[in-house]
Design a protein around this motif. Structure first.
Motif, mmCIF file in Angstrom:
data_model
loop_
_atom_site.group_PDB
_atom_site.id
_atom_site.type_symbol
_atom_site.label_atom_id
_atom_site.label_comp_id
_atom_site.label_asym_id
_atom_site.label_seq_id
_atom_site.Cartn_x
_atom_site.Cartn_y
_atom_site.Cartn_z
ATOM 1 N N SER A 1 -8.030 12.035 -6.722
ATOM 2 C CA SER A 1 -9.072 13.116 -7.043
ATOM 3 C C SER A 1 -8.690 14.416 -6.348
ATOM 4 N N PHE A 2 -8.605 15.380 -7.395
ATOM 5 C CA PHE A 2 -7.953 16.365 -7.045
ATOM 6 C C PHE A 2 -8.525 17.832 -7.664
ATOM 7 N N THR A 3 -8.263 19.185 -7.493
ATOM 8 C CA THR A 3 -8.682 20.130 -8.065
ATOM 9 C C THR A 3 -7.261 20.822 -8.578
ATOM 10 N N TYR A 4 -7.680 21.647 -9.877
ATOM 11 C CA TYR A 4 -6.477 22.243 -10.644
ATOM 12 C C TYR A 4 -6.809 23.588 -10.942
ATOM 13 N N ASP A 5 -5.696 24.189 -11.328
ATOM 14 C CA ASP A 5 -5.950 25.695 -12.020
ATOM 15 C C ASP A 5 -5.136 25.618 -13.454
ATOM 16 N N VAL A 6 -5.753 26.341 -14.288
ATOM 17 C CA VAL A 6 -5.125 26.596 -15.597
ATOM 18 C C VAL A 6 -5.635 27.874 -15.974
ATOM 19 N N LEU B 1 0.909 -1.042 -0.012
ATOM 20 C CA LEU B 1 -0.244 -0.162 -0.110
ATOM 21 C C LEU B 1 0.812 1.183 0.212
ATOM 22 N N GLU B 2 0.601 2.110 -0.878
ATOM 23 C CA GLU B 2 1.376 3.306 -1.126
ATOM 24 C C GLU B 2 0.446 4.554 -0.999
ATOM 25 N N LEU B 3 0.781 5.474 -0.156
ATOM 26 C CA LEU B 3 0.237 6.642 0.208
ATOM 27 C C LEU B 3 1.027 7.980 -0.184
ATOM 28 N N GLY B 4 0.644 9.001 -0.832
ATOM 29 C CA GLY B 4 1.268 10.079 -1.153
ATOM 30 C C GLY B 4 0.544 11.404 -1.341
ATOM 31 N N TYR B 5 1.475 12.524 -1.473
ATOM 32 C CA TYR B 5 0.947 13.722 -1.782
ATOM 33 C C TYR B 5 1.592 14.507 -3.027
ATOM 34 N N GLY B 6 1.002 15.035 -4.161
ATOM 35 C CA GLY B 6 1.590 15.310 -4.967
ATOM 36 C C GLY B 6 1.163 16.935 -5.466
ATOM 37 N N SER B 7 2.146 17.662 -5.824
ATOM 38 C CA SER B 7 1.631 19.093 -6.310
ATOM 39 C C SER B 7 2.537 19.636 -7.382
ATOM 40 N N SER B 8 1.926 20.551 -7.942
ATOM 41 C CA SER B 8 2.662 21.327 -8.896
ATOM 42 C C SER B 8 2.094 22.537 -8.806
ATOM 43 N N HIS C 1 -9.188 29.770 -15.474
ATOM 44 C CA HIS C 1 -9.904 28.573 -14.755
ATOM 45 C C HIS C 1 -9.380 28.086 -13.445
ATOM 46 N N THR C 2 -9.966 28.334 -12.361
ATOM 47 C CA THR C 2 -9.284 27.716 -11.148
ATOM 48 C C THR C 2 -10.609 26.923 -10.383
ATOM 49 N N GLY C 3 -9.915 25.870 -9.597
ATOM 50 C CA GLY C 3 -10.669 25.028 -8.566
ATOM 51 C C GLY C 3 -11.543 23.983 -9.751
ATOM 52 N N MET C 4 -10.935 23.704 -10.771
ATOM 53 C CA MET C 4 -11.605 22.792 -11.587
ATOM 54 C C MET C 4 -11.225 21.145 -10.939
ATOM 55 N N LYS C 5 -12.367 20.354 -11.073
ATOM 56 C CA LYS C 5 -12.058 18.931 -10.434
ATOM 57 C C LYS C 5 -11.741 17.876 -11.369
ATOM 58 N N ALA C 6 -11.146 17.052 -11.138
ATOM 59 C CA ALA C 6 -10.672 15.974 -11.593
ATOM 60 C C ALA C 6 -10.694 14.729 -11.107
ATOM 61 N N THR C 7 -10.539 13.446 -11.510
ATOM 62 C CA THR C 7 -10.174 12.108 -11.046
ATOM 63 C C THR C 7 -9.590 11.254 -12.227
ATOM 64 N N THR D 1 4.202 27.583 -23.070
ATOM 65 C CA THR D 1 3.457 28.428 -23.833
ATOM 66 C C THR D 1 2.870 29.641 -23.083
ATOM 67 N N GLY D 2 3.289 29.544 -21.955
ATOM 68 C CA GLY D 2 2.833 30.923 -21.020
ATOM 69 C C GLY D 2 1.612 30.602 -20.165
ATOM 70 N N ILE D 3 1.234 29.140 -20.086
ATOM 71 C CA ILE D 3 0.219 28.956 -19.329
ATOM 72 C C ILE D 3 0.617 28.398 -17.754
ATOM 73 N N TYR D 4 -0.179 28.724 -16.808
ATOM 74 C CA TYR D 4 0.099 28.739 -15.573
ATOM 75 C C TYR D 4 -0.780 27.216 -15.070
ATOM 76 N N TYR D 5 -0.167 26.304 -14.454
ATOM 77 C CA TYR D 5 -0.929 25.106 -13.902
ATOM 78 C C TYR D 5 -0.454 24.876 -12.617
ATOM 79 N N LYS D 6 -1.669 24.520 -11.714
ATOM 80 C CA LYS D 6 -1.480 24.175 -10.389
ATOM 81 C C LYS D 6 -2.353 23.311 -9.943
ATOM 82 N N ALA D 7 -1.778 22.233 -9.102
ATOM 83 C CA ALA D 7 -2.663 21.063 -8.934
ATOM 84 C C ALA D 7 -1.993 20.573 -7.545
ATOM 85 N N GLN D 8 -2.892 20.124 -6.724
ATOM 86 C CA GLN D 8 -2.260 19.275 -5.389
ATOM 87 C C GLN D 8 -3.174 18.548 -4.764
ATOM 88 N N ALA D 9 -2.647 17.247 -4.562
ATOM 89 C CA ALA D 9 -3.823 16.547 -3.753
ATOM 90 C C ALA D 9 -3.080 15.099 -3.407
#
Length: 256
Positions: A148-153, A95-102, A184-190, A108-116
């Protein structure tokens, strides 16, 4: 005289036959007699088979590759802990549990943010089990991963030369012309994915071990916002159909 000679010859033959029987019969009897039972200390004993216990130990590990990669200039940070149980020195459910963020800008000048957080579960097989090696593992395995995480673009902001505020300019539509807002901020994804794993683990001192693994990851399914795809998926890496990953872990074996 002739009769006496004949009688002596007959007596000689009879004596010779008796002597022959006296020699041959004991020999044949000795050959027919079964071999004596060997002495107790001469019986060859088979070595007892070594019984491998079901529970062989529990390993707790921490991956340091993701942290080190970020410190060396990587685009995202990941950290995880793992718990693995060794069964029969062959099968290792993990079993592996982790936390990732970017938090980064694309080319191309696009800002990306995600953490979960993320989770992976699977099993490894120790290919060195038949060699009765207790302190080293050469393993192959598989994992199922989920997050399952939220991200900004959004596009890169500009600094207002008068007020000093950040302004997010609209993007130019390269097909229809004009401009569109892209913030766009706070978009949801799985996302669900599968990993094929191969690696090694070795003992370095008493109960302390280290190990590394290479992982081929491929996406099973994903649900993202219609406004844009995430650039980074925690636990998976860059948002593609497949990718490669590496772990380098410090591992401690709990005392039995």
């Amino acid at each position: 005289m002739r009769q006496r000679t004949s009688s002596c010859f007959s007596s000689s033959i009879a004596i010779s036959l008796l002597l022959l029987l006296w020699v041959v019969v004991p020999v044949r009897a000795q050959q027919a007699r079964p071999n004596p039972t060997p002495k107790r200390n001469q019986v060859k004993k088979e070595a007892p088979k070594e019984e491998v216990p079901l529970y062989w130990g529990t390993f707790v590990g921490a991956d340091i590759y993701g942290i080190g990669s970020k410190l060396l200039g990587g685009d995202y940070l990941s950290s995880e802990v793992s718990v693995a149980v060794n069964l029969k020195n062959k099968y290792i459910p993990t079993l592996e549990l982790g936390y990732g963020s970017s938090d980064t800008w694309g080319e191309t000048g696009i800002y990306y943010k995600a953490q979960a957080p993320y989770v992976r579960i699977g099993m490894d097989y120790n290919t060195m089990a038949n060699k009765k090696e207790k302190n080293s593992f050469l393993f192959v395995g598989a994992r199922y991963g989920f997050t399952s995480f939220t991200y900004d673009v959004k596009n890169a902001p500009l600094t207002d030369p008068i007020w000093g505020d950040d302004i997010v300019p609209p993007l130019e539509d390269g097909i229809w012309g004009g401009s569109i807002d892209f913030n766009h901020t706070g978009m949801k994804a799985t996302m669900h994915w599968i990993e094929l794993v191969g690696g090694i683990k070795v003992q370095i001192y008493k109960n302390f071990n280290m190990g590394w693994s290479i992982r081929y990851k491929f996406k099973a399914s994903a649900s993202v916002s219609e406004n844009g795809n995430p650039w980074y998926v925690p636990g998976f890496g860059k948002f593609n159909s497949s990718t490669l990953g590496i772990t380098y872990s410090l591992i401690y074996k709990l005392p039995l």
